[in-house]
Design an enzyme around this catalytic site. Structure first.
Site, PDB file in Angstrom:
ATOM      1  CB  SER A 105      -0.951   0.012   1.205  1.00 23.56           C
ATOM      2  OG  SER A 105      -0.220   0.139   2.414  1.00 23.56           O
ATOM      3  CE  LYS A 154      -2.713   2.165   4.871  1.00 23.72           C
ATOM      4  NZ  LYS A 154      -2.627   1.305   3.668  1.00 23.72           N
TER       5      LYS A 154
END
Length: 280
Positions: free
Chosen positions: A43, A120
């Site tokens: 990701s 993230k």
């Protein structure tokens, strides 16, 4: 004069005490300073690759219940959560010796519902209005600057211990083929520039509703924009949603080493170009 049996029992006791002390010291070090983290998914490509091993700086934002370690070893039935150690500090959304994260930081945090560790990039601060249109991030009504930067190329094959196959912009690609994604440099309002990848502009995460980040919460996105579960989807329906201040664990600053194989112990699969690589 001590007998042989007494010496043996004393030696065993000293060994146990040494192990306990070592575990306590390691636990304190892990709780207060640095937490190891191994990248399990794609990701955050190409900033972080599957198999990157790094240490998370817990001193960056101060301490909360999330700073306590979680110990999960399913093979041995061990499932100790941070709340088991520090649940008494959960719920007030504050931090001890707290400092504010900056837009563009790569952050490890606890998922607001599942409690799992996620990594993230922070793109939205408290009070920000965040939206994505046609794959472009819009902050407070202004699209961020995005410049083409060629292609990110990798082999289309299972990666990491989970044997995840990469998604490709040039699909279909057979196993062993060349998998491509469009690469861009995104510059956030505070001047932080970083790489992002794009596969398509047709999914719902490329065109979102307008989000207003609540007080003491943050908005996160993965750099691999079409292959990331993040704040673009509310946590109650499988995404991440807004992340509370107290759920931040720390900032990721540098990759220590990286394994392209199924285990970080397979040293012959370590990527020679990623030793001590700074995270941008």
């Amino acid at each position: 004069m001590a007998t042989t049996t007494e010496k043996k029992s004393g030696g065993i006791l000293e060994t146990i005490k040494t192990i306990v002390y070592a575990l306590l010291i390691a636990g304190i070090f892990r709780s207060l300073f640095f937490q190891p983290f191994w990248i399990p998914s794609g990701s955050m490509k190409d900033t972080l690759l599957i198999g990157d091993f790094l240490f998370v700086n817990k001193m960056s934002y101060g301490y909360s219940y999330a700073s306590c370690p979680s110990i999960k070893i399913p093979r041995f039935g061990i499932n100790i959560d941070a709340t088991d150690f520090c649940g008494w500090a959960d719920g007030d959304n504050t931090r001890l010796f707290g400092s504010e994260p900056e837009r563009g930081d790569v952050v490890v945090f606890r998922h607001p519902i599942t409690g799992g560790d996620f990594i993230k990039r922070l793109v939205g601060l408290p009070g920000d209005k965040i939206q994505v249109r046609n794959g472009v991030l819009i902050i407070n009504g202004t699209p961020v600057e995005v410049q083409p930067d060629g292609k990110f190329v990798e082999v289309a094959e299972p990666q990491g211990p989970q044997r995840l196959s990469p998604r490709c912009e040039n699909s279909p690609v057979g196993t062993g083929g060349t998998c491509e994604k469009s690469k861009f440099v995104e510059t956030l309002p505070n001047g932080v520039s970083h790489s992002i990848l794009n596969i398509e502009n047709r999914n719902s995460a490329d065109n979102t509703a307008l989000y207003v980040v609540p007080e003491k919460h943050y908005f996160f996105m993965g750099d691999n924009r079409d292959n990331s579960s993040d704040s673009r989807v509310p946590s109650i329906v499988g995404g991440v949603g807004f992340v509370p201040y107290e759920n931040l664990i720390g900032r990721a600053d540098r990759v220590m080493f990286s394994s392209a194989g199924r285990s970080m112990l397979f040293f012959w699969t370590w990527r020679s170009d990623r030793y001590f690589k700074a995270i941008q």
